[in-house]
Design an enzyme around this catalytic site. Structure first.
Site, mmCIF file in Angstrom:
data_model
loop_
_atom_site.group_PDB
_atom_site.id
_atom_site.type_symbol
_atom_site.label_atom_id
_atom_site.label_comp_id
_atom_site.label_asym_id
_atom_site.label_seq_id
_atom_site.Cartn_x
_atom_site.Cartn_y
_atom_site.Cartn_z
ATOM 1 N N SER A 148 -40.186 152.296 -7.965
ATOM 2 C CA SER A 148 -39.698 151.961 -6.627
ATOM 3 C C SER A 148 -38.172 151.875 -6.527
ATOM 4 O O SER A 148 -37.632 151.044 -5.786
ATOM 5 C CB SER A 148 -40.352 150.667 -6.132
ATOM 6 O OG SER A 148 -41.747 150.863 -5.974
ATOM 7 N N GLU B 43 -49.140 157.639 -14.692
ATOM 8 C CA GLU B 43 -50.187 158.383 -13.980
ATOM 9 C C GLU B 43 -50.976 159.259 -14.952
ATOM 10 O O GLU B 43 -52.176 159.478 -14.763
ATOM 11 C CB GLU B 43 -49.562 159.220 -12.840
ATOM 12 C CG GLU B 43 -49.208 158.323 -11.660
ATOM 13 C CD GLU B 43 -47.975 158.754 -10.879
ATOM 14 O OE1 GLU B 43 -47.599 159.928 -10.937
ATOM 15 O OE2 GLU B 43 -47.384 157.879 -10.207
ATOM 16 N N GLU C 264 -41.270 151.805 -17.161
ATOM 17 C CA GLU C 264 -41.800 151.872 -15.804
ATOM 18 C C GLU C 264 -43.023 150.962 -15.690
ATOM 19 O O GLU C 264 -44.146 151.382 -16.028
ATOM 20 C CB GLU C 264 -42.227 153.304 -15.471
ATOM 21 C CG GLU C 264 -41.102 154.294 -15.448
ATOM 22 C CD GLU C 264 -41.426 155.488 -14.558
ATOM 23 O OE1 GLU C 264 -40.638 155.754 -13.640
ATOM 24 O OE2 GLU C 264 -42.469 156.114 -14.755
ATOM 25 N N GLY D 38 -44.279 153.331 -7.142
ATOM 26 C CA GLY D 38 -44.765 153.731 -5.821
ATOM 27 C C GLY D 38 -45.257 152.586 -4.951
ATOM 28 O O GLY D 38 -45.946 152.809 -3.959
ATOM 29 N N HIS E 29 -46.279 159.362 -18.828
ATOM 30 C CA HIS E 29 -46.118 158.709 -17.528
ATOM 31 C C HIS E 29 -47.397 157.941 -17.216
ATOM 32 O O HIS E 29 -48.496 158.382 -17.568
ATOM 33 C CB HIS E 29 -45.841 159.757 -16.441
ATOM 34 C CG HIS E 29 -45.487 159.133 -15.128
ATOM 35 N ND1 HIS E 29 -46.442 158.649 -14.274
ATOM 36 C CD2 HIS E 29 -44.290 158.865 -14.555
ATOM 37 C CE1 HIS E 29 -45.844 158.115 -13.222
ATOM 38 N NE2 HIS E 29 -44.533 158.239 -13.367
ATOM 39 N N ASN F 197 -38.433 162.625 -10.701
ATOM 40 C CA ASN F 197 -39.790 163.024 -11.095
ATOM 41 C C ASN F 197 -40.533 163.358 -9.805
ATOM 42 O O ASN F 197 -40.937 162.462 -9.072
ATOM 43 C CB ASN F 197 -40.470 161.864 -11.836
ATOM 44 C CG ASN F 197 -41.938 162.136 -12.104
ATOM 45 O OD1 ASN F 197 -42.395 163.286 -12.034
ATOM 46 N ND2 ASN F 197 -42.693 161.086 -12.413
ATOM 47 N N TRP F 198 -40.700 164.644 -9.572
ATOM 48 C CA TRP F 198 -41.265 165.061 -8.277
ATOM 49 C C TRP F 198 -42.783 164.954 -8.203
ATOM 50 O O TRP F 198 -43.362 165.167 -7.149
ATOM 51 C CB TRP F 198 -40.821 166.489 -7.958
ATOM 52 C CG TRP F 198 -39.390 166.585 -7.520
ATOM 53 C CD1 TRP F 198 -38.520 165.546 -7.310
ATOM 54 C CD2 TRP F 198 -38.655 167.776 -7.216
ATOM 55 N NE1 TRP F 198 -37.305 166.016 -6.898
ATOM 56 C CE2 TRP F 198 -37.361 167.395 -6.833
ATOM 57 C CE3 TRP F 198 -38.972 169.131 -7.235
ATOM 58 C CZ2 TRP F 198 -36.383 168.314 -6.469
ATOM 59 C CZ3 TRP F 198 -38.007 170.058 -6.875
ATOM 60 C CH2 TRP F 198 -36.728 169.651 -6.493
ATOM 61 N N LYS F 199 -43.409 164.724 -9.353
ATOM 62 C CA LYS F 199 -44.879 164.635 -9.387
ATOM 63 C C LYS F 199 -45.477 165.896 -8.743
ATOM 64 O O LYS F 199 -44.893 166.972 -8.873
ATOM 65 C CB LYS F 199 -45.346 163.340 -8.720
ATOM 66 C CG LYS F 199 -44.576 162.133 -9.275
ATOM 67 C CD LYS F 199 -45.120 160.802 -8.867
ATOM 68 C CE LYS F 199 -44.266 159.700 -9.481
ATOM 69 N NZ LYS F 199 -44.768 158.370 -9.215
ATOM 70 N N GLY G 146 -39.094 158.479 -8.486
ATOM 71 C CA GLY G 146 -40.171 159.279 -7.914
ATOM 72 C C GLY G 146 -39.895 159.570 -6.451
ATOM 73 O O GLY G 146 -39.108 160.460 -6.109
ATOM 74 N N GLY G 147 -40.508 158.801 -5.572
ATOM 75 C CA GLY G 147 -40.424 159.014 -4.127
ATOM 76 C C GLY G 147 -39.018 159.272 -3.597
ATOM 77 O O GLY G 147 -38.806 160.209 -2.807
HETATM 78 P P1 PGA Z 1 -41.460 155.782 -7.719
HETATM 79 O O1 PGA Z 1 -42.034 156.557 -9.010
HETATM 80 O O2 PGA Z 1 -39.959 155.868 -7.796
HETATM 81 O O3 PGA Z 1 -42.028 156.547 -6.545
HETATM 82 O O4 PGA Z 1 -41.954 154.385 -7.809
HETATM 83 C C1 PGA Z 1 -41.395 156.464 -10.253
HETATM 84 C C2 PGA Z 1 -42.151 157.232 -11.281
HETATM 85 O O5 PGA Z 1 -43.393 157.253 -11.215
HETATM 86 O O6 PGA Z 1 -41.564 157.840 -12.194
#
Ligand code: PGA
Length: 253
Positions: A209, A94, A164, A170, A92, A7-9, A230-231
């Protein structure tokens, strides 16, 4: 096979996306895992063209609540399909927290996406406060129930759930495998009952994470069918490392 979704956001331009995919698609690991990428909208079309004739799937990070019309700035299911998206991440955290998406909005998005022919990755998870108040299971049950209420049984194979916890996204504080397994079992039971299918037919991902150092612990579990990353999905070498570890872990239950 285990599934690993990047998930590149709000990261990566089209040229950056294409350079990443150029490397990823040459790695044989893509044949031993389900490697999915959710780039920003602006890179969807280019990305899906770049992975033609490979097993890599490209999907979106969000979708509109409507099919068309006066919704400035929104992207419809048809537009996502048009751009080559095969799946969409919905709900998600966010989106829930920064853009005030309610369970009702998320339910509408799930319904529209599925009816349009997209696969969905529905995200659920509790906040730290909810966790501290021992409300995790209640919150997740509610998120799942309300999102899937109107979803017909015929869509059972198009629904993937990602657990999640908000406090893990994050932050570098990932959940324990025990907690993830407990919540995954709850989700599998809930979704299996809704669709009238077996537990092993409900794919559950963990996200929060995850990186190449901690992913094996999750991937070894029979109750964890894959990861939403994500990251650690932004660097192609780190994403490939996670895929390689995933390819060595069998999918169970
Ligand atoms: P993260 O993000 O791996 O950077 O914690 C995961 C996500 O939000 O899908």
């Amino acid at each position: 096979m285990k599934t690993v979704i990047g998930n590149w956001k709000m990261n990566k331009t089209l040229p950056e996306t294409l350079s990443f995919l150029e490397i990823l698609k040459k790695d044989p690991v893509i044949f031993n895992t389900n490697a999915w990428i959710a780039p920003p909208f602006t890179a969807l079309y280019g990305a899906s063209k770049a992975v033609l004739n490979t097993p890599i799937k490209i999907g979106a990070q969000n979708i509109s609540i409507a099919l068309s019309g006066a919704f400035t700035g929104e992207i419809s299911p048809t537009m996502l399909l048009d751009a080559g998206a095969q799946f969409v991440i919905i709900g998600h955290s966010e989106r829930r927290t920064l853009f005030q998406e309610t369970n009702e909005v998320i339910a509408k998005k799930c319904e529209l996406a599925l009816k349009a022919g997209l696969q969905i990755v529905l995200c659920v998870g509790e906040t730290k406060d909810e966790r501290d108040a021992s409300m995790t299971k209640k919150v997740i049950e509610k998120q799942l129930t309300e999102a899937l209420e109107k979803i017909d049984k015929t869509f059972s194979k198009k629904v993937m759930i990602a657990y999640e916890p908000l406090w893990a996204i994050g932050t570098g504080h990932f959940a324990s495998r025990n907690l993830v397994e407990e919540i995954h079992l709850l989700c599998k039971n809930r979704v299996a009952a809704h669709f009238g299918i077996a537990l092993e037919e409900v794919p559950l991902l963990y996200g929060g994470s995850v990186n190449s150092k901690n992913c094996e612990e999750f991937l070894k579990s029979n109750l964890i069918d894959g990861l939403l990353v994500g990251g650690a999905s932004l660097e192609v070498s780190s994403f490939i490392e996670i895929l390689k570890i995933a390819s060595n872990c069998r999918l169970g239950v």
